[in-house]
Design a protein around this motif. Structure first.
Motif: not given
Length: 342
Positions: A48, A72, A77, A121-122, A124
């Motif tokens: 992100p 973000h 995502l 990614c989650l 982040h």
């Protein structure tokens, strides 16, 4: 044109922490799901922050209104992990076609590459939410900022815990010992540490709110900002609703109160001021040390080491000088300044 004053280095959780989280998740067993699992987790945990590319086309403070937003939010995502999984899958196929694919690599599953990239990614935005800088979790559906006020941007204790656990787990793996449990224990301890910090913040804010209520002096805004190293302490930021902010009891915004500044007109004339006000959670105005105007600052980043990186210069006409003088519970009323005719 109004120019920003050294606005750079946006403060969200640092990329070393993001990388360690991805690595620990892999060592906790997820890297056994597919070949190239570790790159999917580690790169995904940082992905992100691709919005940092905005520094190539945005000037000064403009990046403050762009970062921690669109990349973000929910669509990104999903899309970013899909792109990463496709690139890793293509890389594996490319290596195989050239005959230099590592023999020890597990078979690559596109499904698992996507899922692991998605998990990375989650983590982040979850980590970015934990500090006072803020994150727009719902972009592009909403531009609301969310703040966790739980961890300082660089938490050396998390570095030490996760860094050691990752090294220890990988060492045990090379030696043929149990390597998954140490990583899982480290994740559990890290989550407990984060939860403890959340309770420290809640307690600090509650104590200040209770003291204000008991003294019949209301605070419009209370921020318990985590400190570096001394995670058990909080810097208390209070706002009175008039553009005055108090940091641990010291007034930092009395030189020029926000009601006595024509920030709307100043923002209409300069994109950097617009971006700063969109991002700022605790804006206040001080005199420019060079005595040729005003500086728009944020009380969250008023530490001497950070304040000049989070300030925007305002034109001289944007504010009028008002010294602390209150009547009836509010600031002294003066005419809002008008800009000069163009």
């Amino acid at each position: 044109m109004v120019h920003a004053v050294h606005v750079s280095g946006a403060c969200a959780i640092d990329n070393l922490t993001h990388s360690l989280v991805g690595a620990l998740l892999g060592q906790a067993g997820l890297k056994k799901k597919t070949g190239l699992a570790m790159p999917a987790l580690i790169i995904g945990a940082n992905l992100p922050d691709v919005d940092a590319a905005c520094f190539f086309w945005l000037e000064g403070a403009e990046h403050l209104g762009f970062r921690r937003g669109i990349t973000h939010g929910p669509p990104a995502l999903v899309l970013l992990p899909l792109i990463l999984a496709a690139l890793l899958w293509g890389f594996d196929r490319w290596q195989a076609s050239r005959g230099n694919r590592p023999e020890g690599r597990r078979p690559v599953s596109f499904k698992w590459l996507f899922l692991l990239s998605f998990i990375g990614c989650l983590t982040h935005p979850a980590l970015d939410w934990l500090n006072v800088y803020g994150i727009r979790l719902l972009e592009p559906f909403s531009s609301q900022w969310f703040y966790g006020d739980t961890l300082f941007i660089i938490d050396v204790w998390l570095w030490a815990l996760m860094g050691f656990a990752t090294w220890f787990s990988m060492r045990r793996e090379r030696q043929g010992g149990e390597w998954i449990k140490p990583a899982r224990w480290a994740i559990a301890v890290s989550l407990a540490y984060i939860g403890m910090n959340g309770l420290i913040t809640a307690k600090a804010e509650g104590q200040v709110a209770g003291a204000k209520k008991a003294s019949a002096v209301a605070a419009e805004q209370i921020i318990a900002s985590p400190l570096p190293v001394a995670f058990w302490n909080r810097e208390i930021i209070e706002g009175n609703g008039y553009g005055d902010f108090f940091i641990d009891g010291d007034d930092v915004g009395a030189a020029a109160l926000l009601p006595h500044c024509n920030l709307d007109e100043a923002a209409a004339r300069d994109k950097e001021i617009t971006a700063f006000l969109f991002w700022s959670r605790a804006p206040f105005v001080t005199e420019d040390p060079e005595r040729d105007g005003w500086l728009l600052r944020d009380a969250r980043f008023y530490d001497p080491l950070a304040r000049d990186r989070f300030s925007v210069k305002l034109p001289p006409w944007s504010c009028v000088q008002v010294y602390p003088a209150y009547s009836g519970g509010g600031p002294t009323v003066v005419a809002v300044p008008e800009p000069p005719d163009d």
